[in-house]
Design a protein around this motif. Sequence first.
Motif, PDB file in Angstrom:
ATOM      1  N   HIS A 169     -10.186  -3.639  -9.182  1.00  0.00           N
ATOM      2  CA  HIS A 169     -10.486  -2.756 -10.309  1.00  0.00           C
ATOM      3  C   HIS A 169      -9.460  -3.002 -11.407  1.00  0.00           C
ATOM      4  CE1 HIS A 169     -12.630   0.564 -12.080  1.00  0.00           C
ATOM      5  NE2 HIS A 169     -11.492   1.152 -12.387  1.00  0.00           N
ATOM      6  N   PRO A 170      -9.898  -3.387 -12.632  1.00  0.00           N
ATOM      7  CA  PRO A 170      -8.927  -3.793 -13.646  1.00  0.00           C
ATOM      8  C   PRO A 170      -8.237  -2.648 -14.384  1.00  0.00           C
ATOM      9  CG  PRO A 170     -11.135  -4.089 -14.486  1.00  0.00           C
ATOM     10  CD  PRO A 170     -11.278  -3.637 -13.068  1.00  0.00           C
ATOM     11  N   LEU A 171      -8.877  -1.484 -14.488  1.00  0.00           N
ATOM     12  CA  LEU A 171      -8.310  -0.415 -15.312  1.00  0.00           C
ATOM     13  C   LEU A 171      -6.946   0.028 -14.776  1.00  0.00           C
ATOM     14  CD1 LEU A 171     -11.345   1.891 -16.196  1.00  0.00           C
ATOM     15  CD2 LEU A 171     -10.395  -0.038 -17.458  1.00  0.00           C
ATOM     16  N   GLY A 172      -6.001   0.128 -15.697  1.00  0.00           N
ATOM     17  CA  GLY A 172      -4.655   0.541 -15.333  1.00  0.00           C
ATOM     18  C   GLY A 172      -3.755  -0.583 -14.875  1.00  0.00           C
ATOM     19  N   GLN A 173      -4.324  -1.776 -14.642  1.00  0.00           N
ATOM     20  CA  GLN A 173      -3.520  -2.920 -14.210  1.00  0.00           C
ATOM     21  C   GLN A 173      -2.710  -3.456 -15.390  1.00  0.00           C
ATOM     22  OE1 GLN A 173      -3.239  -3.670 -11.160  1.00  0.00           O
ATOM     23  NE2 GLN A 173      -5.168  -3.403 -10.043  1.00  0.00           N
ATOM     24  N   VAL A 174      -1.627  -4.132 -15.079  1.00  0.00           N
ATOM     25  CA  VAL A 174      -0.751  -4.698 -16.102  1.00  0.00           C
ATOM     26  C   VAL A 174      -0.920  -6.212 -16.129  1.00  0.00           C
ATOM     27  CG1 VAL A 174       1.642  -5.037 -16.846  1.00  0.00           C
ATOM     28  CG2 VAL A 174       0.914  -2.824 -15.938  1.00  0.00           C
TER      29      VAL A 174
END
Length: 399
Positions: A169-174
Amino acid sequence: MAFLDLLGFALGALRGHRLRTALSVTGVAIGITAVLALTALGEGARRYIVDEFATLGSNLVIVLPGKVETTGGMPFGGVTHDLTLEDHSALARLGRLARTAPIAVATETLRFQDLGRSVPILGTTAEYQEIRRLRLALGAFLPSGDPDRSGTEIVLGAKVARELFRGEHPLGQVVRAGPARFRVVGVLAPRGLSMLGFDLDEAAFIPVRTAMRLFNRTSLFRIVAEVRIFAEMDQAKADVLALLKDRHRAEDVTVYTQDAMLASFSAILRALTLSLAGIASVSLVVAGVGIMNVMLVSVTERRAEIGLLKALGAPAPRILLAFLAEAVILAALGGAAGLAAGAAGVGLLAFVYPEFPVAIPLWAVGAAVSLSFFVGVGFGVWPARRATQLDPVAALARR
């Protein structure tokens, strides 16, 4: 000789030479099919361009740094001043513009853990989403607010997100871009390749001020704006030029309007479509020559019938109409077969390539029917006139 007698006379002659009739009909059908197919491709290309412009947004004005013009020297002008964020802020205050968005662009490698991908990164503002009609699959676009604000948010294109995160899940990843770190706040819905701009599935978006610092830029790539009312496009363009000329003390920018670009593309593609139709029409001329040869042979083989008709008092116009009817029937049958084959071919192409809006324009159908008629009449006149000029006694004597 009544109309039904003329029709029966012509059909009887055509039935008596089925192979020649079939070849003539096939020749006309091929010509009509070629006209329809090529005009459908040209019309499809024009519609595709129109659809692409629609995906860019509506009522767009695009401002580029540098004056594009032709002078007595080099055919281009130099950039007197950069196009800056301050210019964008000034344009945003123009009454005829609904919203504006600055754009700074560079290619950078995005990295997540041990994966990296080189992508075009666009520095812009929240207004860009509305101007370009971008849809999001996840999250949100860049936050609204002062374009001078530096932020660490990033929005990824669908393909970039898929390849970097491999199911995570990409959301919130840096992710990292050069020395900078960004937090993923959104992922665009798949959009596909645009022939008129970036492939947004392979792009990423960050705040414009952050982008200019990251890319070490002082000038914007361009500014895009949306005009409130389509009827005011020309006035809005004039307002933009006047404002930037006043700010830069020179007319050193180029302003394009979406409708002007679309009109240019449409004019070019219409000319191309007509050229293709003209080229395809050459095959109809060849088919017409075939019809003329068939009719000349028919006149030669039926000299006795012609002589008998003339001996019985049939007037020359009636005999002329009888042989013209043969030519017109050949052309009409070929035209009908060509229309059916052309429609089937275009339908098959639309089925195989549904994303390409291929379509037969109505004027092409009318032109094809008219061409087939004129081919029949035009190339049937000479053989028919020869039939009317035969001497009845000589024709019967050579039976």
